[in-house]
Design a protein around this motif. Structure first.
Motif, PDB file in Angstrom:
ATOM      1  N   ILE A  98      -7.614  50.234 -26.119  1.00  0.00           N
ATOM      2  CA  ILE A  98      -8.658  49.686 -25.242  1.00  0.00           C
ATOM      3  C   ILE A  98     -10.038  49.979 -25.819  1.00  0.00           C
ATOM      4  O   ILE A  98     -10.896  49.094 -25.915  1.00  0.00           O
ATOM      5  CB  ILE A  98      -8.516  50.283 -23.829  1.00  0.00           C
ATOM      6  N   ALA A  99     -10.263  51.232 -26.226  1.00  0.00           N
ATOM      7  CA  ALA A  99     -11.589  51.634 -26.696  1.00  0.00           C
ATOM      8  C   ALA A  99     -11.955  50.967 -28.018  1.00  0.00           C
ATOM      9  O   ALA A  99     -13.098  50.525 -28.212  1.00  0.00           O
ATOM     10  CB  ALA A  99     -11.645  53.159 -26.843  1.00  0.00           C
ATOM     11  N   ILE A 100     -11.015  50.876 -28.944  1.00  0.00           N
ATOM     12  CA  ILE A 100     -11.335  50.327 -30.271  1.00  0.00           C
ATOM     13  C   ILE A 100     -11.476  48.811 -30.209  1.00  0.00           C
ATOM     14  O   ILE A 100     -12.391  48.244 -30.821  1.00  0.00           O
ATOM     15  CB  ILE A 100     -10.273  50.773 -31.294  1.00  0.00           C
ATOM     16  N   ARG A 101     -10.610  48.130 -29.475  1.00  0.00           N
ATOM     17  CA  ARG A 101     -10.782  46.676 -29.339  1.00  0.00           C
ATOM     18  C   ARG A 101     -12.123  46.346 -28.694  1.00  0.00           C
ATOM     19  O   ARG A 101     -12.840  45.445 -29.143  1.00  0.00           O
ATOM     20  CB  ARG A 101      -9.646  46.095 -28.488  1.00  0.00           C
ATOM     21  N   TYR A 102     -12.466  47.064 -27.649  1.00  0.00           N
ATOM     22  CA  TYR A 102     -13.742  46.806 -26.973  1.00  0.00           C
ATOM     23  C   TYR A 102     -14.916  47.117 -27.901  1.00  0.00           C
ATOM     24  O   TYR A 102     -15.883  46.343 -27.976  1.00  0.00           O
ATOM     25  CB  TYR A 102     -13.831  47.654 -25.707  1.00  0.00           C
ATOM     26  N   PRO A 109     -21.576  45.117 -33.511  1.00  0.00           N
ATOM     27  CA  PRO A 109     -20.530  45.799 -32.730  1.00  0.00           C
ATOM     28  C   PRO A 109     -20.733  47.310 -32.763  1.00  0.00           C
ATOM     29  O   PRO A 109     -21.089  47.873 -33.806  1.00  0.00           O
ATOM     30  CB  PRO A 109     -19.233  45.408 -33.461  1.00  0.00           C
ATOM     31  N   ILE A 110     -20.509  47.949 -31.640  1.00  0.00           N
ATOM     32  CA  ILE A 110     -20.770  49.393 -31.582  1.00  0.00           C
ATOM     33  C   ILE A 110     -19.813  50.185 -32.470  1.00  0.00           C
ATOM     34  O   ILE A 110     -20.125  51.307 -32.849  1.00  0.00           O
ATOM     35  CB  ILE A 110     -20.733  49.923 -30.131  1.00  0.00           C
ATOM     36  N   LEU A 111     -18.686  49.591 -32.838  1.00  0.00           N
ATOM     37  CA  LEU A 111     -17.780  50.278 -33.750  1.00  0.00           C
ATOM     38  C   LEU A 111     -18.348  50.350 -35.166  1.00  0.00           C
ATOM     39  O   LEU A 111     -17.861  51.107 -36.000  1.00  0.00           O
ATOM     40  CB  LEU A 111     -16.407  49.593 -33.768  1.00  0.00           C
ATOM     41  N   ASN A 112     -19.404  49.588 -35.427  1.00  0.00           N
ATOM     42  CA  ASN A 112     -20.066  49.652 -36.736  1.00  0.00           C
ATOM     43  C   ASN A 112     -20.978  50.869 -36.850  1.00  0.00           C
ATOM     44  O   ASN A 112     -21.423  51.201 -37.947  1.00  0.00           O
ATOM     45  CB  ASN A 112     -20.881  48.389 -36.999  1.00  0.00           C
ATOM     46  N   GLY A 135     -15.628  52.073 -19.149  1.00  0.00           N
ATOM     47  CA  GLY A 135     -14.521  53.014 -19.088  1.00  0.00           C
ATOM     48  C   GLY A 135     -14.387  53.675 -17.734  1.00  0.00           C
ATOM     49  O   GLY A 135     -13.343  54.242 -17.411  1.00  0.00           O
ATOM     50  N   TYR A 136     -15.460  53.593 -16.948  1.00  0.00           N
ATOM     51  CA  TYR A 136     -15.453  54.221 -15.617  1.00  0.00           C
ATOM     52  C   TYR A 136     -14.877  53.286 -14.559  1.00  0.00           C
ATOM     53  O   TYR A 136     -14.560  53.712 -13.460  1.00  0.00           O
ATOM     54  CB  TYR A 136     -16.889  54.619 -15.255  1.00  0.00           C
ATOM     55  N   LEU A 137     -14.756  52.003 -14.904  1.00  0.00           N
ATOM     56  CA  LEU A 137     -14.186  51.040 -13.970  1.00  0.00           C
ATOM     57  C   LEU A 137     -12.664  51.156 -13.949  1.00  0.00           C
ATOM     58  O   LEU A 137     -12.019  51.124 -14.996  1.00  0.00           O
ATOM     59  CB  LEU A 137     -14.584  49.612 -14.368  1.00  0.00           C
ATOM     60  N   SER A 138     -12.104  51.223 -12.781  1.00  0.00           N
ATOM     61  CA  SER A 138     -10.647  51.351 -12.665  1.00  0.00           C
ATOM     62  C   SER A 138      -9.921  50.167 -13.272  1.00  0.00           C
ATOM     63  O   SER A 138      -8.791  50.305 -13.753  1.00  0.00           O
ATOM     64  CB  SER A 138     -10.254  51.509 -11.194  1.00  0.00           C
ATOM     65  N   GLU A 139     -10.553  48.995 -13.264  1.00  0.00           N
ATOM     66  CA  GLU A 139      -9.877  47.805 -13.790  1.00  0.00           C
ATOM     67  C   GLU A 139      -9.513  47.954 -15.261  1.00  0.00           C
ATOM     68  O   GLU A 139      -8.610  47.278 -15.764  1.00  0.00           O
ATOM     69  CB  GLU A 139     -10.751  46.564 -13.602  1.00  0.00           C
ATOM     70  N   ASN A 140     -10.205  48.866 -15.968  1.00  0.00           N
ATOM     71  CA  ASN A 140      -9.919  49.046 -17.389  1.00  0.00           C
ATOM     72  C   ASN A 140      -8.982  50.216 -17.669  1.00  0.00           C
ATOM     73  O   ASN A 140      -8.753  50.574 -18.814  1.00  0.00           O
ATOM     74  CB  ASN A 140     -11.230  49.190 -18.168  1.00  0.00           C
ATOM     75  N   ARG A 141      -8.471  50.835 -16.617  1.00  0.00           N
ATOM     76  CA  ARG A 141      -7.286  51.693 -16.643  1.00  0.00           C
ATOM     77  C   ARG A 141      -7.443  53.051 -17.312  1.00  0.00           C
ATOM     78  O   ARG A 141      -6.503  53.840 -17.317  1.00  0.00           O
ATOM     79  CB  ARG A 141      -6.120  50.942 -17.290  1.00  0.00           C
ATOM     80  N   PRO A 161      -9.216  44.274 -18.881  1.00  0.00           N
ATOM     81  CA  PRO A 161      -9.905  43.044 -19.295  1.00  0.00           C
ATOM     82  C   PRO A 161     -10.724  43.217 -20.570  1.00  0.00           C
ATOM     83  O   PRO A 161     -10.807  42.296 -21.382  1.00  0.00           O
ATOM     84  CB  PRO A 161     -10.814  42.738 -18.097  1.00  0.00           C
ATOM     85  N   ILE A 162     -11.312  44.387 -20.768  1.00  0.00           N
ATOM     86  CA  ILE A 162     -12.163  44.581 -21.951  1.00  0.00           C
ATOM     87  C   ILE A 162     -11.355  44.703 -23.238  1.00  0.00           C
ATOM     88  O   ILE A 162     -11.926  44.683 -24.324  1.00  0.00           O
ATOM     89  CB  ILE A 162     -13.064  45.826 -21.814  1.00  0.00           C
ATOM     90  N   ALA A 163     -10.031  44.840 -23.113  1.00  0.00           N
ATOM     91  CA  ALA A 163      -9.193  44.984 -24.311  1.00  0.00           C
ATOM     92  C   ALA A 163      -8.580  43.668 -24.757  1.00  0.00           C
ATOM     93  O   ALA A 163      -7.842  43.632 -25.740  1.00  0.00           O
ATOM     94  CB  ALA A 163      -8.082  46.004 -24.062  1.00  0.00           C
TER      95      ALA A 163
END
Length: 771
Positions: free
Chosen positions: A450-454, A470-473, A543-549, A765-767
């Motif tokens: 989830i974190a890396i895809r987002y 992208p923030i992963l950059n 990450g604090y939203l429950s929808e993103n698990r 959803p963010i993933a």
């Protein structure tokens, strides 16, 4: 355009515009900066007094330029940017001169040179990085390394996924397909009973597929395949973790205790019903007052020879069975661990099958169960507290593989020692310490996916006059997530190794495997907790939203660090095992007399301790597998011998052995850590060597290097204290970790995709991948 009369009278003043714009666009001038610039302006003999006063007025914090005026300056600069060379576009001074030339009919070259010198002095006084500030002003775009980093990947993702799945590929594919069925859609509810019933239905569905009985013998409805059972636990853990735990309690703890501790009569009576979930049950070991000290349990099983029954009894409140899964609602029977009492003599902890409730849900006479209620996580599991009041069970319901009461009412066991018998019983149940870390690792993989895809898609900031990246950059984001990804891969291969050792175990290596399971359970579940917390923070508000698990993953796995054994206690078990093995290794020589010798030999014999190697900062050396393994082995040996030396010192001083171990507990933890970290590294390196696909091997090599160097960096204080590395080397390791993170960034998305976690299981959803 700039309309000031002073610019019109002397177009040379346009040279100051880029600098002034940067000053006001970037922030407020400090008192010292204003003072310095004023002095420089006053020194310019090519300016008349009025022009000097005008320029000084543009630097007055009490009278800043208006928003329109600021925009006018920027418009003027950009209007001439197309007439500048690339070198000119990198300098505020050159931009100012060009702006002045465009607006003036003629330019006095002497004044230009004086102005150039003055502007550079102003620039220096203000601390402006000219080339960077210039990008803010020009209209042209630029490309940066951070901007252009991509997530293309250099290896075939499916090949990497096959490496991870290994021999479990078929069953894992079955599980993934099953979990994508509509019946496994997540339940969005805060209603406790509704959630618990849904989890029970999911377990029933899994039992219908034959997954619950997988590890049981074929004659009892199973496949006799423990390897497959562990794989099922791993695969299910990509879905709802309450289901995983209830599944593990029912088919693992309850079923396996009957299988491993019972004999044929128990297998025939119970196993098939357990495997189909016709007979829900519990594993009732832990008590409120004892926690990890299972040997000190107070529940009693008193034998009544006249009736051929055992009387199960809870003597006090603290002897109640605590936190028992399946107890609050569904459990009909339980494997209960209790002190066996025959004619007033206690024969240690033994196991018994005890009824809890009937099929209609009515509690058995003498049984009291209290619901533990809502927990921090895993609320689909019905944990309860169980109390027994003189509950009678038939003699045949003692699980008697290791001990029994014979026809004459006498205790019989092939193992004379109560302690040894008890730990032999526990050793057969070590499988739980394999299933839990594999489950926790799956949860960590979900969080990382989830974190890396987002992070690969979410854009934030970027170069001036260029798009966001992208923030992963960003190096900091890579540093947060990619070492954890390397850790997940390292844990995966070490748990495969542990599983294989467990399945092929013999009596001679049982203790070693038990220690290895305890250590890896601790190492992996602690890492799960740390990984999910970092993923939550790296995702920010999303990450604090429950929808993103992430919240569910964090809350559900938090308990993993303390059930199936508290991690801190387990690491002490590992350390004691290592000390025992160390003593055995030199059993023909006085052990403690050898400790100092071995320690000194470890210090002086290793080639890594020579001054050149201690300071070696070459990348080839820092990335070398032998260097990594030697560093881990050296640390393990030194900490082990140091612990033995400390304990010996306390014992020689007359300290009781319990107090001696208590005094060295903190040190003992590090014995466990050093051992487990070395094993994990060895297994990662072994996997790299086994990998035949060149692209996958190259990527796994970098991941393994990142894991090793991250661990060394984490322990750099120890290495520095022990003169194993110089400060120049630990700094070089930090740089090398940064470099590996940058090199692995393009592989990151493909590396998490290789986990093959269905999007429906991620439930975030963010993933969802682009396209």
């Amino acid at each position: 355009m700039i309309q000031s009369i002073y610019f019109q009278k002397n177009p040379s003043l346009y040279m100051f515009v880029p600098m002034f714009y940067i000053v006001w666009a970037d922030g407020i001038l400090t008192h010292d900066e204003i003072k310095k610039v004023r002095e420089l302006v006053k020194e310019q003999d090519w300016l008349n007094p009025e022009e000097k006063d005008f320029l000084l007025s543009q630097l007055d914090p009490q009278s800043p330029p208006s928003p329109d005026e600021l925009k006018s300056w920027l418009h003027s600069i950009r209007s001439v940017s197309d007439q500048m060379t690339n070198d000119m576009k990198k300098s505020l001074v050159e931009m100012g001169i060009k702006l002045a030339e465009v607006n003036a009919q003629t330019m006095d070259q002497l004044s230009v040179e004086k102005a150039k010198t003055s502007l550079k002095e102003v620039e220096e006084a203000l601390g402006v990085i000219s080339s960077e500030a210039a990008y803010h002003l020009r209209s042209a775009q630029r490309k940066t390394t951070s901007e252009t980093q991509s997530s293309l990947g250099s290896f075939d993702m499916e090949t990497m996924a096959d490496i991870l799945d290994g021999q479990n590929k078929t069953i894992l594919e079955e599980i993934r397909n099953l979990l994508q069925e509509e019946s496994f859609d997540y339940l969005d509810t805060d209603h406790l009973s509704e959630y618990r019933e849904q989890v029970f239905k999911w377990c029933k569905r899994l039992a219908e597929e034959g997954m619950g009985a997988t590890a049981y013998p074929k004659e009892y409805g199973g496949e006799g395949d423990m390897q497959k059972y562990f794989a099922i636990m791993e695969g299910l853990s990509y879905h709802d973790l309450s289901t995983v735990i209830k599944f593990g309690v029912q088919f693992g703890l309850w079923g396996m205790s009957v299988y491993f501790l019972g004999t044929e009569k128990h297998h025939k009576k119970y196993l098939e019903k357990i495997g189909t979930l016709e007979l829900p049950g519990c594993f009732a070991m832990t008590e409120t007052g004892h926690g990890s000290n299972v040997k000190g349990l107070e529940t009693t099983a008193t034998y009544d020879h006249s009736s051929q029954e055992f009387i199960i009894h809870t003597p006090n409140e603290l002897a109640g069975k605590e936190y028992i899964g399946n107890a609050a609602l569904h459990g009909q029977k339980a494997t209960v661990f209790a002190q066996l009492v025959i004619d007033g003599t206690v024969y240690g902890v033994n196991a018994f099958v005890v009824p809890l409730r009937d099929k209609a849900g009515q509690l058995h006479p003498g049984v009291t169960i209290k619901d533990c209620g809502r927990k921090m996580g895993l609320n689909g599991v019905d944990n309860g507290r169980i109390y027994f009041d003189q509950v009678r069970i038939p003699k045949k319901d003692m699980l008697d593989r290791y001990a029994l009461v014979d026809e004459n009412g006498q205790f019989q066991s092939p193992i004379a020692s109560d302690n040894r018998r008890f730990f032999t019983m526990l050793g057969t149940l070590v499988g739980g310490r394999i299933g839990i870390p594999r489950s926790g690792l799956s949860a960590a993989k979900s969080g990382l996916t989830i974190a890396i895809r987002y992070s690969d898609q979410r854009k934030q900031f970027g170069p001036e006059n260029a798009g966001e990246v992208p923030i992963l950059n960003y190096r900091t984001h890579q540093r947060r997530l990619l070492p954890l990804l390397a850790n997940a891969y390292a844990s995966h291969f070490s748990l495969q190794y542990l599983t294989d050792r467990f399945l092929k175990r013999s009596e001679s290596d049982a203790q070693e495997i038990e220690a290895l399971a305890a250590g890896l359970k601790s190492f992996c579940t602690w890492n799960t907790t740390a990984t999910l917390q970092e993923c939550r923070e790296a995702l920010g508000g999303k990450g604090y939203l429950s929808e993103n698990r992430i919240d569910r993953l964090k809350n559900d796995t938090d308990i993993y660090t303390t059930f199936e054994g508290d991690n801190t206690v387990l690491m002490q078990l590992v350390a004691k095992s290592r000390l025992s093995e160390f003593k055995k290794e030199f059993s023909d020589i006085n052990f403690f007399g050898l400790v100092n010798y071995v320690s000194e030999q470890a210090r002086t014999s290793l080639i890594e301790m020579n001054p050149i190697t201690v300071r070696n900062t070459d990348s080839e050396h820092l990335l070398d597998f032998d260097f990594h393994l030697n560093a881990f082995q050296y640390r393990e040996r030194d900490i082990l011998t140091s612990a033995a030396r400390r304990i010996k010192k306390h014992l020689d001083a007359g300290m009781d052995s319990f107090d001696a171990f208590n005094q060295t507990q903190y040190h003992m933890l590090h014995v466990g850590f050093a051992y487990i970290e070395r094993v994990v590294l060895e297994q990662f390196q072994a996997q790299v060597e086994r990998t035949t696909d060149p692209q996958c091997k190259a990527t796994l090599t970098k991941l393994c290097q990142l894991f090793a160097l991250t661990q060394i960096e984490k322990n750099k204080g120890w290495y520095l204290e022990h003169d194993y590395m110089a400060g120049t080397k630990t700094k070089a390791i930090r740089r090398q970790v940064n470099q590996l993170c940058a090199e692995l960034r393009p592989e990151a998305v493909a590396l998490v995709d290789a986990f093959r976690i269905p999007d429906s299981c991620l439930g975030a959803p963010i993933a969802v991948k682009k396209g």
